[in-house]
Design a protein around this motif. Structure first.
Motif, PDB file in Angstrom:
ATOM      1  N   GLN A 112       0.839  -1.190   0.000  1.00 42.99           N
ATOM      2  CA  GLN A 112       0.000   0.000   0.000  1.00 42.99           C
ATOM      3  C   GLN A 112       0.875   1.242   0.000  1.00 42.99           C
ATOM      4  OE1 GLN A 112      -3.783   0.830   2.041  1.00 42.99           O
ATOM      5  NE2 GLN A 112      -2.391   1.568   3.616  1.00 42.99           N
ATOM      6  N   GLY A 113       0.490   2.220  -0.769  1.00 42.66           N
ATOM      7  CA  GLY A 113       1.246   3.463  -0.851  1.00 42.66           C
ATOM      8  C   GLY A 113       2.243   3.485  -1.993  1.00 42.66           C
ATOM      9  N   ALA A 114       2.620   2.301  -2.503  1.00 43.95           N
ATOM     10  CA  ALA A 114       3.551   2.264  -3.632  1.00 43.95           C
ATOM     11  C   ALA A 114       2.893   2.920  -4.839  1.00 43.95           C
ATOM     12  CB  ALA A 114       3.943   0.821  -3.942  1.00 43.95           C
ATOM     13  N   HIS A 115       3.569   3.840  -5.445  1.00 45.29           N
ATOM     14  CA  HIS A 115       3.089   4.556  -6.629  1.00 45.29           C
ATOM     15  C   HIS A 115       1.777   5.289  -6.351  1.00 45.29           C
ATOM     16  CE1 HIS A 115       6.229   2.369  -8.683  1.00 45.29           C
ATOM     17  NE2 HIS A 115       5.731   1.257  -8.200  1.00 45.29           N
ATOM     18  N   GLY A 116       1.516   5.623  -5.077  1.00 47.20           N
ATOM     19  CA  GLY A 116       0.328   6.384  -4.719  1.00 47.20           C
ATOM     20  C   GLY A 116      -0.946   5.575  -4.562  1.00 47.20           C
ATOM     21  N   ALA A 117      -0.877   4.277  -4.761  1.00 46.04           N
ATOM     22  CA  ALA A 117      -2.077   3.435  -4.663  1.00 46.04           C
ATOM     23  C   ALA A 117      -2.323   3.018  -3.213  1.00 46.04           C
ATOM     24  CB  ALA A 117      -1.899   2.187  -5.527  1.00 46.04           C
ATOM     25  N   VAL A 118      -3.592   3.022  -2.815  1.00 44.61           N
ATOM     26  CA  VAL A 118      -3.947   2.605  -1.459  1.00 44.61           C
ATOM     27  C   VAL A 118      -5.074   1.589  -1.501  1.00 44.61           C
ATOM     28  CG1 VAL A 118      -3.193   4.737  -0.320  1.00 44.61           C
ATOM     29  CG2 VAL A 118      -5.533   4.546  -1.147  1.00 44.61           C
ATOM     30  N   SER A 119      -5.135   0.808  -0.471  1.00 47.89           N
ATOM     31  CA  SER A 119      -6.177  -0.196  -0.305  1.00 47.89           C
ATOM     32  C   SER A 119      -7.514   0.498  -0.055  1.00 47.89           C
ATOM     33  CB  SER A 119      -5.811  -1.074   0.893  1.00 47.89           C
ATOM     34  OG  SER A 119      -6.910  -1.850   1.306  1.00 47.89           O
ATOM     35  N   PRO A 120      -8.623  -0.103  -0.502  1.00 50.03           N
ATOM     36  CA  PRO A 120      -9.934   0.463  -0.187  1.00 50.03           C
ATOM     37  C   PRO A 120     -10.166   0.588   1.320  1.00 50.03           C
ATOM     38  CG  PRO A 120     -10.166  -1.181  -1.890  1.00 50.03           C
ATOM     39  CD  PRO A 120      -8.747  -1.249  -1.395  1.00 50.03           C
ATOM     40  N   ARG A 121      -9.529  -0.258   2.117  1.00 49.23           N
ATOM     41  CA  ARG A 121      -9.655  -0.172   3.566  1.00 49.23           C
ATOM     42  C   ARG A 121      -9.150   1.189   4.046  1.00 49.23           C
ATOM     43  NH1 ARG A 121      -6.703  -4.649   6.896  1.00 49.23           N
ATOM     44  NH2 ARG A 121      -8.511  -5.875   6.286  1.00 49.23           N
ATOM     45  N   THR A 122      -8.054   1.652   3.472  1.00 47.92           N
ATOM     46  CA  THR A 122      -7.495   2.953   3.840  1.00 47.92           C
ATOM     47  C   THR A 122      -8.259   4.092   3.173  1.00 47.92           C
ATOM     48  OG1 THR A 122      -5.304   1.999   4.097  1.00 47.92           O
ATOM     49  CG2 THR A 122      -5.399   4.366   3.762  1.00 47.92           C
ATOM     50  N   ALA A 123      -8.610   3.925   1.913  1.00 53.16           N
ATOM     51  CA  ALA A 123      -9.281   4.975   1.152  1.00 53.16           C
ATOM     52  C   ALA A 123     -10.729   5.175   1.589  1.00 53.16           C
ATOM     53  CB  ALA A 123      -9.237   4.643  -0.336  1.00 53.16           C
ATOM     54  N   GLY A 124     -11.333   4.143   2.140  1.00 57.07           N
ATOM     55  CA  GLY A 124     -12.729   4.239   2.541  1.00 57.07           C
ATOM     56  C   GLY A 124     -13.709   3.776   1.490  1.00 57.07           C
ATOM     57  N   SER A 125     -13.226   3.515   0.280  1.00 57.17           N
ATOM     58  CA  SER A 125     -14.084   2.969  -0.772  1.00 57.17           C
ATOM     59  C   SER A 125     -13.207   2.401  -1.884  1.00 57.17           C
ATOM     60  CB  SER A 125     -15.021   4.031  -1.341  1.00 57.17           C
ATOM     61  OG  SER A 125     -14.285   4.978  -2.080  1.00 57.17           O
ATOM     62  N   ALA A 126     -13.787   1.485  -2.644  1.00 53.91           N
ATOM     63  CA  ALA A 126     -13.078   0.902  -3.787  1.00 53.91           C
ATOM     64  C   ALA A 126     -13.259   1.831  -4.984  1.00 53.91           C
ATOM     65  CB  ALA A 126     -13.619  -0.479  -4.100  1.00 53.91           C
ATOM     66  N   SER A 127     -12.215   1.996  -5.781  1.00 56.93           N
ATOM     67  CA  SER A 127     -12.299   2.884  -6.936  1.00 56.93           C
ATOM     68  C   SER A 127     -12.448   2.114  -8.238  1.00 56.93           C
ATOM     69  CB  SER A 127     -11.056   3.772  -7.006  1.00 56.93           C
ATOM     70  OG  SER A 127      -9.912   2.968  -7.168  1.00 56.93           O
ATOM     71  N   GLY A 128     -12.443   0.808  -8.176  1.00 54.12           N
ATOM     72  CA  GLY A 128     -12.570   0.014  -9.386  1.00 54.12           C
ATOM     73  C   GLY A 128     -12.860  -1.430  -9.030  1.00 54.12           C
ATOM     74  N   TYR A 129     -12.853  -2.275 -10.027  1.00 58.32           N
ATOM     75  CA  TYR A 129     -13.035  -3.705  -9.797  1.00 58.32           C
ATOM     76  C   TYR A 129     -12.266  -4.481 -10.847  1.00 58.32           C
ATOM     77  CZ  TYR A 129     -16.562  -3.551 -13.524  1.00 58.32           C
ATOM     78  OH  TYR A 129     -17.199  -3.372 -14.723  1.00 58.32           O
ATOM     79  N   ILE A 130     -12.041  -5.733 -10.548  1.00 60.18           N
ATOM     80  CA  ILE A 130     -11.310  -6.605 -11.462  1.00 60.18           C
ATOM     81  C   ILE A 130     -12.249  -7.728 -11.868  1.00 60.18           C
ATOM     82  CG2 ILE A 130      -9.350  -8.166 -11.714  1.00 60.18           C
ATOM     83  CD1 ILE A 130      -7.920  -6.425  -9.592  1.00 60.18           C
ATOM     84  N   SER A 131     -12.369  -7.965 -13.172  1.00 61.47           N
ATOM     85  CA  SER A 131     -13.200  -9.056 -13.680  1.00 61.47           C
ATOM     86  C   SER A 131     -12.332 -10.279 -13.933  1.00 61.47           C
ATOM     87  CB  SER A 131     -13.874  -8.657 -14.998  1.00 61.47           C
ATOM     88  OG  SER A 131     -14.823  -7.640 -14.773  1.00 61.47           O
TER      89      SER A 131
END
Length: 171
Positions: free
Chosen positions: A98-117
């Motif tokens: 988490q935090g690498a290249h600015g990406a964070v887990s939805p747990r930290t962000a408070g919501s998911a920003s996308g999904y994986i199919s």
């Protein structure tokens, strides 16, 4: 582990527990195939950030059937996993800090920003596996007008996964 080393280990293990040989045959064959037919790298490898990569890897394997590619694991001297790749079918996903290249887990962000199919062979069996492993189900299996069946689940840190299966062959 190289096939020769794996075969030696299996021989030792089988001397004490004959059932170990049966369990190890698939691993040995996979190691041989990997050495004989090295995989090419995928062109696109999405990266998914986690607070706890070790827990994420265990969950993704148990609930969704992913398999860690051991040779990609990057572990610090303190035993913390900083990165690993998992595979499913012919696809690869990176599991990163988490935090690498600015990406964070939805747990930290408070919501998911996308999904994986992810496409699977048996959607209902896959759903039952995920549910039994404790995945939070966002939407259970259902048929869609576009000739596929799908369900949605969240992993232990809130990443949204959408699993689907075509229900009819397209001509």
């Amino acid at each position: 582990m190289k096939p020769v080393e794996l075969a030696r280990k299996l021989r030792r293990d089988a001397a004490f527990e004959p059932a170990a040989l049966d369990r190890g045959k698939a691993a040995l064959m996979a190691a041989i195939r990997q050495e004989v037919e090295p995989r090419s790298r995928p062109s696109i490898v999405p990266q998914v950030p986690y607070e706890d990569i070790r827990a994420a890897l265990a969950f993704l394997e148990r609930a969704f059937g992913f398999r860690e590619i051991q040779s990609t694991r990057m572990e610090g001297a303190d035993g913390v996993i900083h990165h690993a790749n998992v595979e499913f079918g012919g696809s690869v996903i990176g599991i990163g800090t988490q935090g690498a290249h600015g990406a964070v887990s939805p747990r930290t962000a408070g919501s998911a920003s996308g999904y994986i199919s992810v496409y699977v062979d048996d959607i209902d069996a896959h759903y039952e596996r995920a549910r039994a492993a404790g995945a939070e189900i966002g939407r259970g299996p259902r048929d869609h007008a576009r000739d596929y069946r799908a369900y949605e689940a969240l992993d232990l840190e809130g990443h949204r996964w959408r699993f689907g299966q075509p229900t009819r062959q397209h001509s």
